[in-house]
Design a protein around this motif. Structure first.
Motif, short mmCIF file in Angstrom:
data_model
loop_
_atom_site.label_atom_id
_atom_site.label_comp_id
_atom_site.label_asym_id
_atom_site.label_seq_id
_atom_site.Cartn_x
_atom_site.Cartn_y
_atom_site.Cartn_z
N MET A 336 -10.85 2.43 -2.02
CA MET A 336 -11.55 3.72 -2.00
C MET A 336 -10.99 4.64 -0.91
O MET A 336 -10.92 5.87 -1.11
CB MET A 336 -13.05 3.53 -1.82
CG MET A 336 -13.84 4.82 -1.95
SD MET A 336 -13.56 5.67 -3.52
CE MET A 336 -14.74 4.82 -4.57
N ALA A 337 -10.60 4.07 0.23
CA ALA A 337 -9.97 4.89 1.27
C ALA A 337 -8.72 5.58 0.71
O ALA A 337 -8.52 6.79 0.92
CB ALA A 337 -9.62 4.02 2.48
N VAL A 338 -7.90 4.83 -0.01
CA VAL A 338 -6.66 5.40 -0.56
C VAL A 338 -6.98 6.36 -1.71
O VAL A 338 -6.25 7.33 -1.94
CB VAL A 338 -5.70 4.29 -0.97
CG1 VAL A 338 -4.39 4.88 -1.49
CG2 VAL A 338 -5.39 3.36 0.20
N ALA A 339 -8.06 6.12 -2.42
CA ALA A 339 -8.46 7.07 -3.46
C ALA A 339 -8.79 8.43 -2.86
O ALA A 339 -8.43 9.48 -3.43
CB ALA A 339 -9.67 6.53 -4.23
N HIS A 340 -9.47 8.46 -1.72
CA HIS A 340 -9.73 9.73 -1.04
C HIS A 340 -8.42 10.40 -0.64
O HIS A 340 -8.27 11.63 -0.77
CB HIS A 340 -10.61 9.50 0.19
CG HIS A 340 -12.07 9.43 -0.11
ND1 HIS A 340 -12.90 10.54 -0.05
CD2 HIS A 340 -12.85 8.39 -0.47
CE1 HIS A 340 -14.13 10.18 -0.37
NE2 HIS A 340 -14.14 8.88 -0.63
N LEU A 341 -7.47 9.61 -0.15
CA LEU A 341 -6.15 10.15 0.19
C LEU A 341 -5.50 10.78 -1.04
O LEU A 341 -5.01 11.91 -0.99
CB LEU A 341 -5.27 9.04 0.77
CG LEU A 341 -3.79 9.36 0.93
CD1 LEU A 341 -3.58 10.37 2.05
CD2 LEU A 341 -2.98 8.09 1.19
N CYS A 342 -5.50 10.05 -2.15
CA CYS A 342 -4.87 10.55 -3.37
C CYS A 342 -5.56 11.82 -3.88
O CYS A 342 -4.92 12.69 -4.48
CB CYS A 342 -4.87 9.48 -4.45
SG CYS A 342 -3.73 8.11 -4.14
N GLY A 343 -6.86 11.91 -3.63
CA GLY A 343 -7.56 13.12 -4.01
C GLY A 343 -7.15 14.33 -3.20
O GLY A 343 -7.29 15.47 -3.65
N ALA A 344 -6.58 14.09 -2.01
CA ALA A 344 -6.30 15.18 -1.06
C ALA A 344 -4.83 15.56 -0.99
O ALA A 344 -4.47 16.38 -0.14
CB ALA A 344 -6.81 14.79 0.33
N ILE A 345 -3.98 14.98 -1.84
CA ILE A 345 -2.56 15.34 -1.80
C ILE A 345 -2.12 15.77 -3.20
O ILE A 345 -2.53 15.18 -4.20
CB ILE A 345 -1.68 14.18 -1.29
CG1 ILE A 345 -1.85 12.92 -2.13
CG2 ILE A 345 -1.97 13.90 0.17
CD1 ILE A 345 -0.95 11.79 -1.72
N PRO A 346 -1.27 16.78 -3.29
CA PRO A 346 -0.92 17.33 -4.61
C PRO A 346 -0.02 16.42 -5.43
O PRO A 346 -0.09 16.42 -6.66
CB PRO A 346 -0.20 18.64 -4.27
CG PRO A 346 0.29 18.46 -2.87
CD PRO A 346 -0.72 17.59 -2.18
N ASN A 347 0.85 15.63 -4.79
CA ASN A 347 1.86 14.87 -5.53
C ASN A 347 1.47 13.43 -5.79
O ASN A 347 2.32 12.59 -6.10
CB ASN A 347 3.21 14.93 -4.82
CG ASN A 347 3.16 14.49 -3.37
OD1 ASN A 347 2.14 14.65 -2.69
ND2 ASN A 347 4.25 13.94 -2.86
N ALA A 348 0.16 13.09 -5.69
CA ALA A 348 -0.28 11.74 -6.04
C ALA A 348 -0.08 11.51 -7.53
O ALA A 348 -0.40 12.38 -8.36
CB ALA A 348 -1.76 11.56 -5.67
N ALA A 349 0.45 10.35 -7.88
CA ALA A 349 0.71 10.02 -9.28
C ALA A 349 -0.23 8.93 -9.77
O ALA A 349 -0.99 9.13 -10.72
CB ALA A 349 2.17 9.59 -9.46
N TYR A 350 -0.16 7.76 -9.14
CA TYR A 350 -1.01 6.63 -9.50
C TYR A 350 -1.39 5.88 -8.24
O TYR A 350 -0.66 5.88 -7.24
CB TYR A 350 -0.26 5.64 -10.42
CG TYR A 350 -0.05 6.12 -11.83
CD1 TYR A 350 -1.07 6.04 -12.77
CD2 TYR A 350 1.19 6.63 -12.23
CE1 TYR A 350 -0.87 6.47 -14.08
CE2 TYR A 350 1.40 7.06 -13.53
CZ TYR A 350 0.36 6.97 -14.45
OH TYR A 350 0.57 7.40 -15.74
N LEU A 351 -2.53 5.18 -8.30
CA LEU A 351 -2.97 4.25 -7.27
C LEU A 351 -2.97 2.85 -7.86
O LEU A 351 -3.51 2.63 -8.95
CB LEU A 351 -4.36 4.62 -6.77
CG LEU A 351 -5.08 3.62 -5.86
CD1 LEU A 351 -4.28 3.32 -4.61
CD2 LEU A 351 -6.46 4.14 -5.49
#
Length: 407
Positions: A336-351
């Motif tokens: 979930m910590a990394v999910a918040h990170l992925c929510g906050a960066i434009p170039n996130a692709a997959y977790l």
């Protein structure tokens, strides 16, 4: 030596908070998950996670000695203090940065709760509500990890049919992206030391990829992981042989230390290449990104330096138009910590999700329903990471819990 201790004395009373303790728990899932909890004099606690494996609780005990009394809201300064204080212990890389990553992720949860904001908001705001997840899979009993080291299964577990059957199961569970390990016991039959693949070895891997791609068709993206196993000539042959299959990526085909070798591999094939989980802090990604040696970047936030360091890496990847797909073998806390990170960066692709075989994975946190639903994670709006631990489940599966962890 630079001094990153607190030298500021002007702060609003409601944000004048102090760390009173840092405790750890090691939970035995498919890996040993290192949970970290920060306590404050405001009665607020923050929970984070460091990358799996040994020695992390001992390093965090050392860190606690100089972080107690600090303000948990100064997350990035405190990360720099950890790195600086541990610099004589290899503090710019390895386990010490991993331990600091666990503390850093706990600090973000604590800060979010103190400020009544979700962590993605503290990281700069939201780009997406839902995070696409890819599931890490193994064919049958092809790969087992007890204490974290490699333990191959029997040869029959590596048939193309076994991989295809597992891919079908992932589709039924709602995943539209998946990754399989492509290293096999047969890789070591001619010589277990030199990392070279025979023509027959390459053909066997192509048969596996063909079976999986045929099974999923256009219903899912498929990636394959080699675990940094092969020589550059073997990696080239393999990557070229897989070009017709339109893979999401081929991951860690060669050892991670030599960026020039990674560049040479990238120049030799049109198969997209991914790497990054074995590197620490933003500095170790400079050559990979500047030389376009990678198509998809895969750092692990719980080992690379935490969420802020990962965001800095993602920003540099975005400058090169390279997507960010973080490696993740965590419990629901780190995930979930990394999910918040992925929510906050434009170039996130997959977790990544790497615990399909742990049937109590969701039970570790107190919530109704699954964290991952139909191959996505919804980023919570609650303060911090928006989750709380289920104490009884932690204790049931714990190998170690500090006395003050749940205080």
């Amino acid at each position: 030596m630079r001094d990153y201790a607190n030298h500021e004395h002007h702060r609003a009373p409601e944000r004048d908070v102090r760390i009173t303790g840092i405790d750890t728990a090691v939970v035995s899932g498919n890996f040993d998950w290192n949970l970290v909890r920060i306590h404050t004099d405001a009665g607020v606690t923050g929970t984070g996670e460091a990358y799996r494996g040994a020695a992390i609780p001992e390093i965090i005990d050392y860190i606690a000695a100089f972080l107690v009394g600090e303000n948990p809201l100064d997350v990035e300064r405190l990360f720099r203090r950890m790195v600086q204080e541990l610099s004589g212990h290899g503090g710019t890389t390895g386990k010490v940065v991993t331990a600091a990553s666990g503390v850093e992720t706990a600090l973000w949860d604590c800060a979010g709760k103190l400020l009544d904001l979700p962590v993605y908001q503290l990281l700069g705001g939201k780009f997406r509500d839902e995070i696409p997840v890819y599931v890490d899979l193994h064919a049958g009993d092809a790969y087992a990890v007890d204490h974290g080291f490699t333990q191959y299964g029997d040869e029959e577990a590596y048939t193309p049919e076994a991989y295809a059957d597992t891919a079908e199961r992932a589709l039924e569970l709602g995943y539209d992206a998946m990754k399989f390990d492509l290293d096999m016991p047969r890789d070591n039959e001619s010589d277990p030391m030199n990392g070279r693949l025979s023509a027959a070895d390459v053909a066997a891997k192509v048969d596996v990829v063909d079976a999986v791609v045929d099974a999923v068709g256009d219903r899912a993206e498929v990636a394959f992981d080699c675990h940094w196993d092969y020589t550059i000539d073997s990696a080239k042959r393999l990557a070229r042989a897989l070009e017709p299959y339109g893979l999401l990526w081929l991951e860690d085909a060669i050892p991670p230390e030599n960026a020039a070798a990674q560049r040479e591999l990238a120049r030799s094939t049109s198969t997209p290449l991914a790497t990054g989980e074995n590197r620490f802090r933003v500095h170790e990604f400079r050559e990979l990104l500047a030389e376009f040696t990678v198509d998809v970047l895969t750092p692990d936030p719980t080992t690379v330096g935490g969420l802020a360091e990962s965001k800095a890496i993602a920003n540099r990847a975005e400058e090169q138009y390279i997507p960010f797909a973080p490696h993740n073998v965590c419990s629901p806390v780190g995930t979930m910590a990394v999910a918040h990170l992925c929510g906050a960066i434009p170039n996130a692709a997959y977790l990544e999700f790497h615990a399909l075989e742990v049937d109590w994975w969701d039970d570790l946190i107190a919530r109704s329903g699954s964290l991952i639903d139909d191959g996505t994670i919804v980023v919570p709006e609650a303060p911090g990471y928006g989750i709380e631990l289920n104490e009884s489940v932690v204790r049931e599966h714990a190998k170690h819990v500090d006395d003050g962890f749940f205080d």
